[in-house]
Design a protein around this motif. Structure first.
Motif, short mmCIF file in Angstrom:
data_model
loop_
_atom_site.label_atom_id
_atom_site.label_comp_id
_atom_site.label_asym_id
_atom_site.label_seq_id
_atom_site.Cartn_x
_atom_site.Cartn_y
_atom_site.Cartn_z
N THR A 1 0.86 -1.17 0.00
CA THR A 1 0.00 0.00 0.00
C THR A 1 0.89 1.22 0.00
OG1 THR A 1 -1.74 -1.15 1.22
CG2 THR A 1 -1.79 1.25 1.24
N THR A 2 0.65 2.12 -0.94
CA THR A 2 1.50 3.31 -1.04
C THR A 2 0.93 4.41 -0.16
OG1 THR A 2 0.26 4.11 -2.96
CG2 THR A 2 2.19 2.73 -3.38
N ALA A 3 1.81 5.13 0.51
CA ALA A 3 1.40 6.25 1.35
C ALA A 3 1.17 7.46 0.45
CB ALA A 3 2.46 6.54 2.40
N GLY A 4 0.00 7.51 -0.16
CA GLY A 4 -0.26 8.55 -1.15
C GLY A 4 0.24 8.10 -2.51
N GLN A 5 0.65 9.02 -3.35
CA GLN A 5 1.09 8.69 -4.69
C GLN A 5 2.60 8.50 -4.73
OE1 GLN A 5 -0.67 12.09 -6.69
NE2 GLN A 5 -2.18 10.76 -7.65
N VAL A 6 3.04 7.68 -5.68
CA VAL A 6 4.46 7.49 -5.92
C VAL A 6 4.92 8.56 -6.90
CG1 VAL A 6 6.19 5.93 -6.89
CG2 VAL A 6 4.34 5.03 -5.47
N VAL A 7 6.03 9.20 -6.59
CA VAL A 7 6.53 10.30 -7.42
C VAL A 7 7.61 9.77 -8.37
CG1 VAL A 7 7.69 12.53 -7.44
CG2 VAL A 7 6.00 12.01 -5.67
N LEU A 8 7.42 10.03 -9.66
CA LEU A 8 8.40 9.69 -10.68
C LEU A 8 9.18 10.95 -11.04
CD1 LEU A 8 9.53 7.73 -12.93
CD2 LEU A 8 7.73 8.68 -14.40
N ARG A 9 10.50 10.86 -11.04
CA ARG A 9 11.34 11.97 -11.46
C ARG A 9 12.22 11.51 -12.61
NH1 ARG A 9 10.79 13.16 -5.94
NH2 ARG A 9 10.18 15.34 -5.58
N ILE A 10 12.23 12.31 -13.67
CA ILE A 10 13.00 12.00 -14.88
C ILE A 10 14.03 13.10 -15.07
CG2 ILE A 10 12.85 11.54 -17.36
CD1 ILE A 10 9.75 11.18 -16.81
N LYS B 1 8.92 16.07 -12.92
CA LYS B 1 8.27 15.40 -11.80
C LYS B 1 6.88 14.95 -12.21
CE LYS B 1 6.45 16.35 -7.17
NZ LYS B 1 6.28 17.38 -6.11
N CYS B 2 6.52 13.74 -11.81
CA CYS B 2 5.22 13.19 -12.16
C CYS B 2 4.71 12.32 -11.02
CB CYS B 2 5.35 12.35 -13.43
SG CYS B 2 3.86 11.47 -13.89
N GLU B 3 3.45 12.45 -10.68
CA GLU B 3 2.85 11.61 -9.64
C GLU B 3 2.12 10.44 -10.28
OE1 GLU B 3 0.43 14.12 -7.22
OE2 GLU B 3 2.14 14.90 -6.09
N LEU B 4 2.47 9.24 -9.84
CA LEU B 4 1.84 8.03 -10.35
C LEU B 4 0.80 7.55 -9.36
CD1 LEU B 4 5.02 6.09 -11.57
CD2 LEU B 4 3.57 7.66 -12.88
N ALA B 5 -0.44 7.47 -9.81
CA ALA B 5 -1.52 7.02 -8.94
C ALA B 5 -1.84 5.56 -9.23
CB ALA B 5 -2.77 7.87 -9.17
N PHE B 6 -2.00 4.77 -8.17
CA PHE B 6 -2.36 3.37 -8.30
C PHE B 6 -3.77 3.18 -7.73
CE2 PHE B 6 2.24 3.58 -7.84
CZ PHE B 6 2.65 2.92 -8.99
N ALA B 7 -4.57 2.40 -8.42
CA ALA B 7 -5.96 2.20 -8.00
C ALA B 7 -6.02 1.71 -6.56
CB ALA B 7 -6.64 1.19 -8.92
N GLY B 8 -6.78 2.43 -5.73
CA GLY B 8 -6.91 2.06 -4.33
C GLY B 8 -5.66 2.31 -3.52
N GLY B 9 -4.67 3.02 -4.10
CA GLY B 9 -3.43 3.27 -3.39
C GLY B 9 -2.66 2.00 -3.10
N GLU B 10 -2.75 1.03 -4.01
CA GLU B 10 -2.18 -0.29 -3.73
C GLU B 10 -1.52 -0.87 -4.96
OE1 GLU B 10 -3.76 -4.63 -2.04
OE2 GLU B 10 -5.18 -3.08 -2.67
N LEU B 11 -0.35 -1.46 -4.76
CA LEU B 11 0.31 -2.27 -5.78
C LEU B 11 -0.03 -3.72 -5.49
CD1 LEU B 11 3.78 -0.50 -5.88
CD2 LEU B 11 2.29 -0.81 -7.85
N LYS B 12 -0.76 -4.36 -6.39
CA LYS B 12 -1.26 -5.71 -6.14
C LYS B 12 -0.35 -6.77 -6.74
CE LYS B 12 -6.16 -4.41 -5.91
NZ LYS B 12 -7.51 -4.67 -6.46
N ALA B 13 -0.39 -7.94 -6.13
CA ALA B 13 0.40 -9.07 -6.62
C ALA B 13 -0.05 -9.47 -8.02
CB ALA B 13 0.26 -10.26 -5.67
N GLY B 14 0.91 -9.84 -8.86
CA GLY B 14 0.59 -10.34 -10.19
C GLY B 14 0.09 -9.29 -11.15
N THR B 15 0.35 -8.02 -10.85
CA THR B 15 -0.17 -6.93 -11.68
C THR B 15 0.97 -6.11 -12.25
OG1 THR B 15 -2.16 -6.81 -10.32
CG2 THR B 15 -1.70 -4.93 -11.73
N ASP B 16 0.89 -5.80 -13.54
CA ASP B 16 1.88 -4.96 -14.22
C ASP B 16 1.25 -3.59 -14.46
OD1 ASP B 16 3.80 -3.78 -15.76
OD2 ASP B 16 3.67 -5.18 -17.43
N TYR B 17 1.80 -2.56 -13.84
CA TYR B 17 1.30 -1.19 -13.99
C TYR B 17 2.15 -0.50 -15.05
CZ TYR B 17 -1.01 -2.25 -9.57
OH TYR B 17 -1.78 -2.84 -8.59
#
Length: 298
Positions: free
Chosen positions: A232-241, A249-265
């Motif tokens: 479970t992510t504490a808010g959004q994950v920040v991508l920096r390029i 800077k870019c904020e990556l949002a995951f559905a439900g604030g969660e990275l699930k097993a077996g899932t490719d985002y």
């Protein structure tokens, strides 16, 4: 007398057949092991084919008369000699024609045959995110039921980690080939995998920054994925390029604030002179999730 003799012979023959059938039924039958990942026999950890010599661990469970599960075979080491998905090892036999046996299996094999494997601790930091190292922590797991009359055990392994895939796209007046690095802020990079249950999870600890140095980025071509623990992510994950000394800077949002097993985002990032834009993207080898977000220059 001849008729009596004839029927006696027939009776003896039938008895012999009956005894032979019972004898054959009591013969042990070895389980035959094959293993796929999802729907593809050639798909494997980190999205590649099984390699020659890949090993899985198998444990069996059978309910006894008291309703308690007993393990006859524990952490049996099975190997695919040719990388074709057929695994061999010390034979595991069905004895009772009626009893169902549960087989659990995990990848990659660890520990010692005959001893239950311990929970595996690992990390997913930058030095681990190579095509050579990722199979060591792209954990797989499955459970199947077999019996003497159905000895073919075909595992359909599922990925137990999460995956993030980035694609960078040239925008107006930009060249992604000049990207020097990109990083993720907000991910926990240590975790555990339980070979008995198939659960992979991040530890309860502070998140870190995962930075990947890159070169020769090709516009529109997916970068090698990163593999991380479900969390479970504490808010959004920040991508920096970082490109030409400039940070996007870019904020990556995951559905439900969660990275699930077996899932490719999967994310496609289009870089422009004044910023970047994140668009949705489908995935194929792992289950589908999409992501959206906006990016600005820092």
């Amino acid at each position: 007398m001849r008729k009596i003799y004839f029927f006696a012979v027939v009776a003896l023959a039938l008895a012999a057949c009956d005894n032979d059938d019972k004898y054959v039924d009591n013969e042990p039958v070895a389980a035959q092991i094959t293993a796929n990942i999802g729907n593809s026999i050639s798909s494997r950890a980190a999205g590649t084919a099984w390699d020659t010599g890949d090993k899985i661990g198998i444990t069996t469970f059978r309910e006894n008369e008291q309703g308690v599960n007993e393990s006859k075979y524990v952490n049996m080491e099975y190997t695919t000699e040719n990388g074709e998905g057929k695994f061999t090892g010390t034979p595991m036999y069905f004895q009772d024609a009626q009893a169902e046996v549960t087989f659990t299996a995990y990848y990659p094999f660890t520990g010692t045959e005959g001893t239950a494997p311990a929970i595996i601790e690992n990390n997913t930091r930058a030095e681990q995110q190579t095509l050579g190292n990722q199979p060591n922590f792209d954990y797989l797991w499955d459970s199947r039921v077999g019996k003497k009359g159905q000895p073919n055990i075909n595992f359909e392994f599922a990925h137990k980690m999460s995956k993030i895939t980035m694609t960078f796209q040239d925008g107006e007046g930009t060249d992604v080939n000049k990207i020097e690095s990109y990083s993720f802020d907000g991910l926990v990079l240590e975790g555990t995998f339980n070979p008995a249950t198939g659960e992979a999870k991040a530890k309860e600890m502070d998140s870190e920054t995962l930075t990947l140095n890159v070169e020769n980025v090709i516009s529109g071509t997916a970068r090698p994925s990163i593999i991380v623990y479900p969390q479970t992510t504490a808010g959004q994950v920040v991508l920096r390029i970082v490109k030409d000394g400039q940070t996007y800077k870019c904020e990556l949002a995951f559905a439900g604030g969660e990275l699930k097993a077996g899932t490719d985002y999967q994310y496609t990032i289009t870089l422009n002179k004044t910023g970047a834009k994140v668009t949705k993207s489908e995935i194929h080898p792992w289950s589908l999730q999409t992501g959206t977000g906006d990016a600005t220059m820092e």
